[in-house]
Design a protein around this motif. Sequence first.
Motif, short mmCIF file in Angstrom:
data_model
loop_
_atom_site.label_atom_id
_atom_site.label_comp_id
_atom_site.label_asym_id
_atom_site.label_seq_id
_atom_site.Cartn_x
_atom_site.Cartn_y
_atom_site.Cartn_z
N ASP A 120 0.82 -1.21 0.00
CA ASP A 120 0.00 0.00 0.00
C ASP A 120 0.85 1.27 0.00
N ASN A 121 2.06 1.18 0.62
CA ASN A 121 2.92 2.36 0.70
C ASN A 121 3.92 2.46 -0.45
N SER A 122 3.77 1.57 -1.44
CA SER A 122 4.60 1.59 -2.66
C SER A 122 6.04 1.16 -2.43
N ASP A 123 6.39 0.65 -1.24
CA ASP A 123 7.74 0.14 -1.02
C ASP A 123 7.98 -1.09 -1.89
N ALA A 124 9.20 -1.23 -2.39
CA ALA A 124 9.56 -2.39 -3.20
C ALA A 124 9.78 -3.58 -2.27
N THR A 125 8.92 -4.60 -2.38
CA THR A 125 8.95 -5.74 -1.48
C THR A 125 9.05 -7.02 -2.31
N TYR A 126 9.85 -7.96 -1.80
CA TYR A 126 10.16 -9.16 -2.57
C TYR A 126 10.04 -10.40 -1.70
N LEU A 127 9.53 -11.48 -2.29
CA LEU A 127 9.53 -12.78 -1.65
C LEU A 127 10.58 -13.64 -2.36
N LEU A 128 11.56 -14.11 -1.60
CA LEU A 128 12.62 -14.94 -2.15
C LEU A 128 12.32 -16.39 -1.80
#
Length: 274
Positions: free
Chosen positions: A152-160
């Motif tokens: 929602d806050n536009s942070d770049a988030t990744y699942l490895l």
Amino acid sequence: MRRARFHLLLLYSLVLFIGSCSHKTGALKFKNGKEIVSTLDSLFTELETASTHPDEFPLIYINEQIRGVIEGIGSPRIVAEIQTKYIAYEHDFSFLLSADRKIALFSWQTHLEKTETRIKNIALYRSNDKMVPTSLYGIPFIYNGIHQIEMDNSDATYLLEGRDSLKNILSYHLHAYLLKNDHIEEAPLFPDFQSSITAKVRADSVKMGEPSGIVIKNKGQRIQIASVYGSSQWNSLAFDGKKYVSDQGVELNSPPHFSKGRTGIPVPSCSTIP
């Protein structure tokens, strides 16, 4: 014998220290991604040869050389070139690049499983106009996927996503990372403020093909974790825009990524799932 082993260890430690210093001073320079892939292939050939001998010190030295090559990659251009030259399953290392090209992952079999030495997996993350190396948290294992999710806050988030094995147990891992202010950090997106989840299954129950104890669907909006392996009962996590919340007991028409007739029960795990 013990003294000779000590002197050998001291010699390798000195060589590793000198090599580390040369890496930091920029001694390792490559013109393009093709040179890096070629150099890594040569080092992994040496590593496979060394793995047939009982002495662990050559293994440690070659693994550190591999780390040095990867940590010397500082250019997004070279990372993109590595992607064009890298062909999955044709190399002895795993290379993954996120869709936005801001995170690159290197993982490999170190052949150090029976020693006390652990070589961490390496990620390169985009910081301004450079790729910065960092060692990832936790035990090393082979990564096979990077999934970007929208916050929602536009942070770049990744699942490895990755997998490792110990004796007759296969462990499937999922780690969440956040790229914020040009820095990478663990993201506590899972229940109980955890940044990772693990599912374990018995290896003797998966002879018919590649299973998946963790299944990611809808671009990371839902994660399914085997509750009873081979049945239609799965634990499910749904993403609410900020974190994953538990949605227990979701019935699926058929277990994803499993062939009919495969049986087996997972070892009780998934400590982050209530």
